[in-house]
Structures are given as structure tokens and as C-alpha cells.
Design a protein around this motif. Sequence first.
Motif, PDB file in Angstrom:
ATOM      1  N   PHE A   1      -6.238  -1.216  -4.189  1.00  0.00           N
ATOM      2  CA  PHE A   1      -6.748   0.061  -3.657  1.00  0.00           C
ATOM      3  C   PHE A   1      -5.905   0.640  -2.532  1.00  0.00           C
ATOM      4  CE2 PHE A   1     -10.427  -2.551  -4.976  1.00  0.00           C
ATOM      5  CZ  PHE A   1     -10.862  -1.794  -6.050  1.00  0.00           C
TER       6      PHE A   1
ATOM      7  N   SER B   1       0.824  -1.217   0.000  1.00  0.00           N
ATOM      8  CA  SER B   1       0.000   0.000   0.000  1.00  0.00           C
ATOM      9  C   SER B   1       0.854   1.261   0.000  1.00  0.00           C
ATOM     10  CB  SER B   1      -0.932   0.000   1.213  1.00  0.00           C
ATOM     11  OG  SER B   1      -1.830  -1.085   1.163  1.00  0.00           O
TER      12      SER B   1
ATOM     13  N   MET C   1      -8.664  -1.573   4.412  1.00  0.00           N
ATOM     14  CA  MET C   1      -9.791  -1.287   5.306  1.00  0.00           C
ATOM     15  C   MET C   1     -11.036  -2.060   4.889  1.00  0.00           C
ATOM     16  SD  MET C   1      -8.589   0.599   7.643  1.00  0.00           S
ATOM     17  CE  MET C   1      -7.051  -0.313   7.407  1.00  0.00           C
TER      18      MET C   1
ATOM     19  N   HIS D   1       0.525   5.127  -1.423  1.00  0.00           N
ATOM     20  CA  HIS D   1       0.634   6.184  -0.414  1.00  0.00           C
ATOM     21  C   HIS D   1       2.079   6.409   0.015  1.00  0.00           C
ATOM     22  CE1 HIS D   1      -3.709   5.485  -0.112  1.00  0.00           C
ATOM     23  NE2 HIS D   1      -3.440   4.199   0.119  1.00  0.00           N
TER      24      HIS D   1
ATOM     25  N   TYR E   1      -7.088   1.809   1.453  1.00  0.00           N
ATOM     26  CA  TYR E   1      -8.548   1.710   1.369  1.00  0.00           C
ATOM     27  C   TYR E   1      -8.962   0.247   1.144  1.00  0.00           C
ATOM     28  CZ  TYR E   1      -8.133   6.758   0.713  1.00  0.00           C
ATOM     29  OH  TYR E   1      -7.832   8.093   0.885  1.00  0.00           O
TER      30      TYR E   1
END
Length: 490
Positions: free
Chosen positions: A419, A303, A425, A308, A422
Motif C-alpha cells: 500500500f 513506497s 502509516m 509515490h 499508507y
Amino acid sequence: MGFSDGGMSNNNEVKSTQNDKVLITIAAIKKELAGINDAVFKDIQTSDELVTIIYFSSLIEKLTLHRTVISPLLDEKEDLLKSADVPEKVSLSGILSSITEGKTIVYFHEKNLFITVHTYSPPMSSIIGTDTESSVIGPQDAFTESLQTNLSLIKRRLQNTGLKSEDYTIGTETNTKISVVYMDHIVNKENLNKVLKKLAKIKHPGFNDITVLKQLMDDNPLSPFPQYLSTVRPDAAVTYLLDGRVAILMNNSQAVLICPISFFELFTSPEDYYNRWTTASLLRALRFFGFFLTIILTPTYISVLSHHPEMLPFNVLLNLQESRGKVPFPPVLEVLFMELVIEILREAGTRMPTKIGQTIGIVGGIVIGTAAVEASLVSNILIVLVAISALLSFLSPNFVMSNASRSVRYLFIVAAGMFGLYGQMIAFAWLFHHLLTLTSLGTPFMTPVIPRKWSDYLNSVLRVPTLYRRQKAGISRAQSTKSPPVEKKE
């Protein structure tokens, strides 16, 4: 209850005392031992009267019974009366206590005389330790593939007539024998009836191990998480029986099935109750949080690098980019490649002979990891993260739970690759929804979260001192009745 070892004159005095005061019948003993399938009542016709012997077949070897009881009854009855223990005062609770201890009760109908013969001889030679649930502190014995041996291991620890064992036969082709064991005065009858109904509905050709039966009994067979606990340790099985659970034993299977079970109990070990509460709480919390770390460690790596990068400090990001500067694959493929390599090494090490498997696991991991970094296939930081994640997956004492954590991790890896955080999560939302809706024998799998019972928090992620852990777990819904009375021996 006192015992006398005198001769026949002494036995005649005892006989008259028993005739005057004893109102115990064989029917009364049968009623108390109802539901215990290994309780044997055998009538033997001697030269002058009828004799009934009562014993638990799982606690007594047939050869010992024949040598110490049956043969003397038929040949030298006087020697049996001299060597046996003759109680001066007979009570039903005393007789039941002797039977549960592995002794044989001999009743002479004409004399109305009860005697006790020491015949306790459970199978011991094949009982060894276990590598799958090993511990430093506490008992080191483990269940075997013999149903009678496993029953004896439980009955040695639970010398109580409230312990019931009911035998059934399953498997349309194999006719496999199983035994449902429970504490009659503690178990929740609704849970017991659910177990019996599930067993009655099972139509399967054969059972080579109890894990097959466990999959057929699952409330949600599509779930990756185990909904029943399997253990090879007798002390663990006894602990759950005392808490009001139901145990299922199968012939030719070493493991014992415990139900119902909660999510938090899959991270507990029998050794927790033998250790100091501070150490046990630390280890239990490490196992619990290790489960969540192992499923988010490598997905978080994906991620951060893919979606990010701004979340990391500049120096850390610079080091990460430098370590994978020559890696031609995106982070998600890089992680999947290393995860699959670890799975291959683990599976190969398991299938090979022990010494070769250990060598493959250690040398293979070092050689392949070093070669992969030098060939610029993966980054050195990822090697560290994958190794830590693999170690964390084995923290759970339950091997099936370790497999479940690895399966769920792949879902998180794919979600993170698509994703980023996100996606993680969303995967977490699915995971918690699945766990909160999962049941074990119809009761919530996430007890004590639902339904809430405050006393359960004292023995969930942390373990309080034994002095304060008195109430039974809420998931067992145990009865509040008292244990059957057992007469204290003088």
C-alpha cells in the motif's frame, strides 16, 4: 567506631566496656539480616566456651575463613584475639556495616565479646570484561556464570543491609538456583510480589540461561520487544537496584534480569552516566531515532518507487530510475533479497570463528554487494540504504532490542510493498498501539508517556546533568522510606 590492636590485657578492658554497655544479641542481628540467604551464623564449640561467627558467604572464600577464623579458634585463640579488631564501642549498625563489607564477626558468648576479622575474599580471578556491553568510560568488570560471584560483585558496590537476596530453585529437572535481589527499603512491594508470584507459577523442566526464564515471565510472550532488561554489567544492575527495581540472578548464567523496565530505558547505556550530559544526550537521541530510521528507511524506498514517485524531485527520481534500469525485480523483492543477504552474512559471521567471521562479514559484504550491482540484481542506491539500515539496527545497547527492530522492519517492508506510504502509516499505527498497550511486570511499557511523570522526561530520550536528576523513575514506584542507618567510622 574505633579499633584497638592491643594484647590480652587491652582486650580485657574492652571486654568489660562491652559487657557494661552492649545489649546486642545474636537474635537481633538475625532479625536485621532476615531475607539474606548468604548470611551465615555458625556456632563453634571451643575448649572453654561457645563462639558464633557471622559472615556473608558470597564475600568470603571458605579457605580464607578456615585459615583466619575457624582454625585459630580451635587451636590458638589468643593469636586470633591479638590480630583481630576489637571495637571499644559496639553498635548494631557497626556490626551490620562490617558484615556487609565482607568481614567476619566473632562473638564469644561467655565473655560477651564481639571482634571483627578481615576475611573479605570474593572470587576475582574469573571476573573479566564483556564484549556485548563494552564501554570506554566506567567499570570494565562483568558478571560471570557463578551466582556467588555475581552476588559478590553487587554487594561490593552496595554495602548496605537493606540489600536483600532470596534464593529459590526452579526447573523440575535441573533444579536451577536463582536469587531475587532488591533494596528492601526502596523496592515497591507490589512489584516484588508480582515477581515472586510469576516465579512460583513457572513449571519448566530446565533452564540453561536466564533468557529462557525471561521469556516465561513476559507479560506478552507474543511481542517481539523485550519486556525485561538483561545486563551483564554490575554497575548497571546496581543503578537499577538503587532505583527500586528487582534483579534476578541465575546460576550458570552471566546475564542478570531487571524488572520492570520501560521502552526508553532499552536505549540507555551505563556509559551515559559516566559521560558528560551533552554527549550522553546526543548518543541517546541517536539510538532512539535510529530505531525508527532503521524500520522505515528501506520501506520508504519501496513506497516512493512503487506507489509515490511524484514525491521526489525530478533529478533524484531520474537517478533512482537509472540505477535500477536493468533490475528485473520490483522494489519490494529487491529489498527483501538484499535484507536476507545481510541477515545471512550476519548469521554466518556470528557462527564462525572470530577471525574468519570478521573476514566473511567484510569481504562477503563487499564482494556480494558489488557482484549484485554488476549483475543488475539490485541498484547501487539500495546497497547504501540497506547498509545504513543494518548499522542503525545495532545502535541500541540492548541486543534483543536490535533483533526486535529487524523483525519489525520486515512488517514495514511488506506493508510498503502492498500500500505504499499508507501501508507504512498502518504499520506505524499498529506499532504505537502495541507499545502503548504493552506492560512490564504489569506497569506501562511506554513510561513516561503513560502514566505521565514529568521528572521522568529528564532521563528519557535526553539526559540532564546529574545534579538535577534526583527523583527515581516512575515505573519503579519506589518507596519514600529512608535507608537503614549506617554508623560513620571514625
